[in-house]
Design a protein around this motif. Structure first.
Motif, PDB file in Angstrom:
ATOM      1  N   THR A   1      -6.861  -2.327  -6.551  1.00  0.00           N
ATOM      2  CA  THR A   1      -6.248  -1.050  -6.922  1.00  0.00           C
ATOM      3  C   THR A   1      -6.137  -0.898  -8.436  1.00  0.00           C
TER       4      THR A   1
ATOM      5  N   ALA B   1       0.829  -1.207   0.000  1.00  0.00           N
ATOM      6  CA  ALA B   1       0.000   0.000   0.000  1.00  0.00           C
ATOM      7  C   ALA B   1       0.866   1.260   0.000  1.00  0.00           C
ATOM      8  N   GLY B   2       0.257   2.375  -0.400  1.00  0.00           N
ATOM      9  CA  GLY B   2       0.944   3.660  -0.344  1.00  0.00           C
ATOM     10  C   GLY B   2       1.914   3.911  -1.473  1.00  0.00           C
ATOM     11  N   ARG B   3       1.745   3.226  -2.600  1.00  0.00           N
ATOM     12  CA  ARG B   3       2.620   3.433  -3.750  1.00  0.00           C
ATOM     13  C   ARG B   3       1.878   4.258  -4.800  1.00  0.00           C
ATOM     14  N   TYR B   4       2.621   5.174  -5.423  1.00  0.00           N
ATOM     15  CA  TYR B   4       1.986   6.085  -6.369  1.00  0.00           C
ATOM     16  C   TYR B   4       2.798   6.182  -7.652  1.00  0.00           C
TER      17      TYR B   4
ATOM     18  N   THR C   1      -2.702   6.375  -7.766  1.00  0.00           N
ATOM     19  CA  THR C   1      -2.445   5.109  -7.087  1.00  0.00           C
ATOM     20  C   THR C   1      -1.782   4.134  -8.052  1.00  0.00           C
TER      21      THR C   1
END
Length: 235
Positions: free
Chosen positions: A103, A84-87, A96
């Motif tokens: 996702t 999580a938290g990857r862009y 995202t």
């Protein structure tokens, strides 16, 4: 029977591993490293209590490297990064970065058609035989497998992260696809203490197996000697 004499040139992780395995196999091994320290780019610096790797930082848990380390009795300790938290940065905005079915469906970095195309590719990625891909560049493979530009851009970004290589015209599709398969299959390990701990552990195995390690020893040439060869060393 006299042991075979072997010279290993270069004291990076590959050279150290070769020296350890050859010495265990009964060879008389001398490893030559031109610098004052072992490891090549697998160096770790300590800055105010924080550890920074000079070269690679992720050890692929499904890759050959971890299996070879296991043969040597080296068992790296570390943590597995979360998904999580990857862009992704696209057109000046953060989006995202897909890391799973949910996702992939909810991200706005891809059009609906691209989401379906990428989903189909990733769903079958593990079943792709990489052996026939050795003659293709990663760019050629992307162009033949994905019709949409945004699909190719996203998968190309995944390849860059997995392989540390941005030149997909020069990168073998066989290597790139295999590396992405490893990443998706089992993620990676961030090694406690940095990659220098791996260097120290493999160097110890090489020395304990009987390999001799020569530092500040630059090999100027490999010289043919009858049916064998020798190394001309400076330093």
């Amino acid at each position: 029977m006299q042991a075979m004499k072997v010279a290993v040139i270069g004291g990076g992780l590959g050279g150290l591993t070769a020296a350890a395995l050859l010495a265990r196999g009964g060879c008389e091994v001398t490893l030559f490293e031109r610098s004052k320290h072992l490891g090549g780019r697998a160096q770790t610096s300590d800055v105010e209590g924080f550890r920074f790797n000079l070269g690679p930082h992720a050890l692929y848990r499904a890759g050959a490297g971890l299996r070879v380390l296991g043969r040597l009795g080296v068992k790296p300790q570390g943590g597995v990064p979360g998904q999580a938290g990857r862009y992704a940065l696209h057109s000046g905005r953060l989006h995202t970065l897909p890391h799973g079915p949910v996702t992939l469906l909810t991200t706005d970095v891809l059009s609906l058609a691209a989401k379906l195309e990428v989903a189909k590719l990733l769903a079958g990625l593990a079943r792709i035989d990489t052996e026939p891909l050795g003659r293709l560049s990663t760019r050629e493979w992307l162009d033949t497998r994905l019709a949409r530009e945004d699909s190719r851009a996203l998968v190309a970004a995944l390849f860059r992260v997995a392989t540390y290589c941005a030149d997909h015209s020069a990168l073998s599709a066989q290597a790139a696809v295999a590396q992405l398969q490893y990443a998706i299959a089992a993620n990676v390990l961030y090694v406690d203490g940095g990659w220098s701990t791996l260097v120290d552990a493999v160097a110890l195995q090489a020395r304990e197996a009987g390999a001799r390690v020569e530092l500040s020893a630059r090999v100027a040439a490999v010289v043919l000697q009858g049916e064998g060869a020798g190394a001309r060393v400076e330093g």
